[in-house]
Design an enzyme around this catalytic site. Structure first.
Site, PDB file in Angstrom:
ATOM      1  N   GLU A  63      -2.478  -8.957  12.392  1.00 20.42           N
ATOM      2  CA  GLU A  63      -2.948  -7.741  13.061  1.00 20.42           C
ATOM      3  C   GLU A  63      -4.182  -7.992  13.938  1.00 20.42           C
ATOM      4  O   GLU A  63      -5.109  -7.185  13.949  1.00 20.42           O
ATOM      5  CB  GLU A  63      -3.294  -6.664  12.027  1.00 20.42           C
ATOM      6  CG  GLU A  63      -2.115  -6.078  11.310  1.00 20.42           C
ATOM      7  CD  GLU A  63      -2.531  -4.971  10.356  1.00 20.42           C
ATOM      8  OE1 GLU A  63      -2.156  -3.815  10.594  1.00 20.42           O
ATOM      9  OE2 GLU A  63      -3.222  -5.257   9.366  1.00 20.42           O
ATOM     10  N   ASN A  98     -12.106 -11.003   9.477  1.00 16.45           N
ATOM     11  CA  ASN A  98     -10.676 -11.309   9.461  1.00 16.45           C
ATOM     12  C   ASN A  98     -10.289 -12.447  10.397  1.00 16.45           C
ATOM     13  O   ASN A  98      -9.637 -13.408   9.970  1.00 16.45           O
ATOM     14  CB  ASN A  98      -9.869 -10.049   9.753  1.00 16.45           C
ATOM     15  CG  ASN A  98      -9.800  -9.119   8.558  1.00 16.45           C
ATOM     16  OD1 ASN A  98     -10.823  -8.707   8.015  1.00 16.45           O
ATOM     17  ND2 ASN A  98      -8.603  -8.765   8.143  1.00 16.45           N
ATOM     18  N   ILE A 157       0.825  -1.203   0.000  1.00 20.49           N
ATOM     19  CA  ILE A 157       0.000   0.000   0.000  1.00 20.49           C
ATOM     20  C   ILE A 157       0.863   1.258   0.000  1.00 20.49           C
ATOM     21  O   ILE A 157       0.616   2.212  -0.747  1.00 20.49           O
ATOM     22  CB  ILE A 157      -0.959   0.013   1.210  1.00 20.49           C
ATOM     23  CG1 ILE A 157      -1.973  -1.124   1.088  1.00 20.49           C
ATOM     24  CG2 ILE A 157      -1.676   1.350   1.312  1.00 20.49           C
ATOM     25  CD1 ILE A 157      -2.872  -1.041  -0.136  1.00 20.49           C
ATOM     26  N   LYS A 201     -15.413   0.448   8.177  1.00 22.67           N
ATOM     27  CA  LYS A 201     -14.524  -0.604   7.672  1.00 22.67           C
ATOM     28  C   LYS A 201     -14.269  -1.658   8.748  1.00 22.67           C
ATOM     29  O   LYS A 201     -14.345  -2.864   8.491  1.00 22.67           O
ATOM     30  CB  LYS A 201     -13.199  -0.008   7.195  1.00 22.67           C
ATOM     31  CG  LYS A 201     -12.254  -1.063   6.610  1.00 22.67           C
ATOM     32  CD  LYS A 201     -10.940  -0.465   6.139  1.00 22.67           C
ATOM     33  CE  LYS A 201     -10.026  -1.557   5.581  1.00 22.67           C
ATOM     34  NZ  LYS A 201      -8.696  -1.037   5.182  1.00 22.67           N
ATOM     35  N   ASN A 208     -14.266  -5.971   9.379  1.00 25.81           N
ATOM     36  CA  ASN A 208     -12.954  -6.566   9.622  1.00 25.81           C
ATOM     37  C   ASN A 208     -12.831  -7.242  10.981  1.00 25.81           C
ATOM     38  O   ASN A 208     -12.135  -8.257  11.122  1.00 25.81           O
ATOM     39  CB  ASN A 208     -11.864  -5.499   9.512  1.00 25.81           C
ATOM     40  CG  ASN A 208     -11.596  -5.070   8.090  1.00 25.81           C
ATOM     41  OD1 ASN A 208     -12.167  -5.609   7.162  1.00 25.81           O
ATOM     42  ND2 ASN A 208     -10.736  -4.082   7.911  1.00 25.81           N
TER      43      ASN A 208
END
Length: 331
Positions: free
Chosen positions: A287, A214, A11, A206, A210
């Site tokens: 993460e 995730n 990114i 978002k 997630n």
């Protein structure tokens, strides 16, 4: 105008290439073979979405002391790395330097200028040693949400898959000169980067998906589409999202769409593996603290229980530890 991308993986390299193409003086902080390739041959950015490619030769180093003072620093590290390396940004600072935390999960500055009873509370799950709060300082910070998807095809070669949304905002919701200036730069570089009045709401939108998809993907090995279509997996996802929604609403966030529409949007992404699952498969640190534990911690602050989130977090943490994919933030 000097802009540094701190942690130029996929990114960061993509954003850096866009800025370079727009004539901005860009410096990349990266490491390993990717750094060597950029220093020797430059950076190649290809975009599947726009069917374009661009080659450039940005300044690249692994030592911030080698660079000039910066106007803006965009931190694109993984959350656990950002938490442990914040003190290394200081050589890049001048009095007016602004830092954009382009990191997943709840940001470390979340309660700065929150305008509620939780003002200046700190999230240990994303800033366990207070390095970001103490060295970067919340006064320098802008929030953002990262939507582009990209990958490193080879050292020095970044491949943009899709996405161009990169909303930014001040913690206090103001339209400051610095946030408007950066927004104009990012927009002219090809990103959809409006100044948002409530960047926390964008972050939660978002994170809402997630925080559940995730970790479940890491536990099951399923893609987003498979999770959404698997009744057992999706039932757990819904329970986690409802807990996350309760926490967000206790913090004054109102979601503009229903839970069902949010899940449907994720289903429509298709057979995509989450970054957490990809990290697990590649043996990279995951993460999970930023994406899941931070919501649980925020829940404790506002006295909202998150039993399903807590249970799934412990399961995925154990799996990460066994796979060598968990960095203990307290070490």
């Amino acid at each position: 105008m000097n802009i540094c991308i701190f942690g130029s993986g996929a990114i960061g390299s993509y954003i850096g290439a866009l800025l370079m193409k727009n004539g901005i003086k860009v410096s990349l902080i990266c490491r390993g073979e990717h750094l060597k390739a950029i220093q020797n041959k430059g950076l190649l950015m290809q975009s599947a979405e726009t069917n374009t490619e661009y080659s450039c030769k940005p300044i690249a180093t692994d030592d911030p002391n080698n660079l000039e003072k910066q106007d803006y620093i965009i931190v694109t590290l993984k959350a656990h790395s950002a938490a442990l390396t914040a003190n290394t940004l200081t050589p890049l600072f001048k009095d007016s330097t602004t830092v954009v935390s382009a990191v997943n999960g709840l940001p470390w500055w979340y309660f700065y200028k929150a305008n509620n009873q939780y003002e200046n509370m700190k999230l240990r799950s994303v800033d366990p040693k207070n390095l970001q709060w103490d060295y970067i300082t919340p006064e320098r910070s802008l929030g953002c949400v990262v939507y582009p998807a990209a990958e490193i095809k080879a050292p020095g070669h970044v491949y943009h898959i899709e996405g161009d949304r990169f909303p930014i905002g001040e913690p206090d919701g103001s339209k400051s000169i610095r946030v408007q200036e950066l927004s104009k730069i990012l927009i002219s570089s090809g990103l959809k980067s409006p100044v948002r009045k409530n960047i926390r709401a964008d972050i939660w939108m978002k994170l809402w998906g997630n925080l559940a998809f995730n970790p479940i993907s890491a536990l099951t090995g399923e893609t987003l589409e498979e999770i959404a279509n698997n009744n057992k997996s999706c039932t757990i996802v819904k329970k986690m999202m409802l807990e996350g929604q309760a926490v967000a609403e206790a913090l004054g966030i109102n979601f503009p769409i229903t839970l069902e529409k949010r899940i449907e949007g994720t289903r429509n992404v298709g057979a995509h593996k989450t970054s957490t699952l990809q990290d697990l498969e590649l043996g990279r640190p995951m993460e999970i603290d930023a994406l899941t534990k931070s919501v649980s911690e925020a829940g404790k602050i506002v006295n909202i229980p998150t039993p399903v989130i807590d249970k799934i977090y412990e399961k995925v943490k154990l799996k990460a530890i066994k796979a060598g994919c968990y960095i203990n933030p307290n070490l």
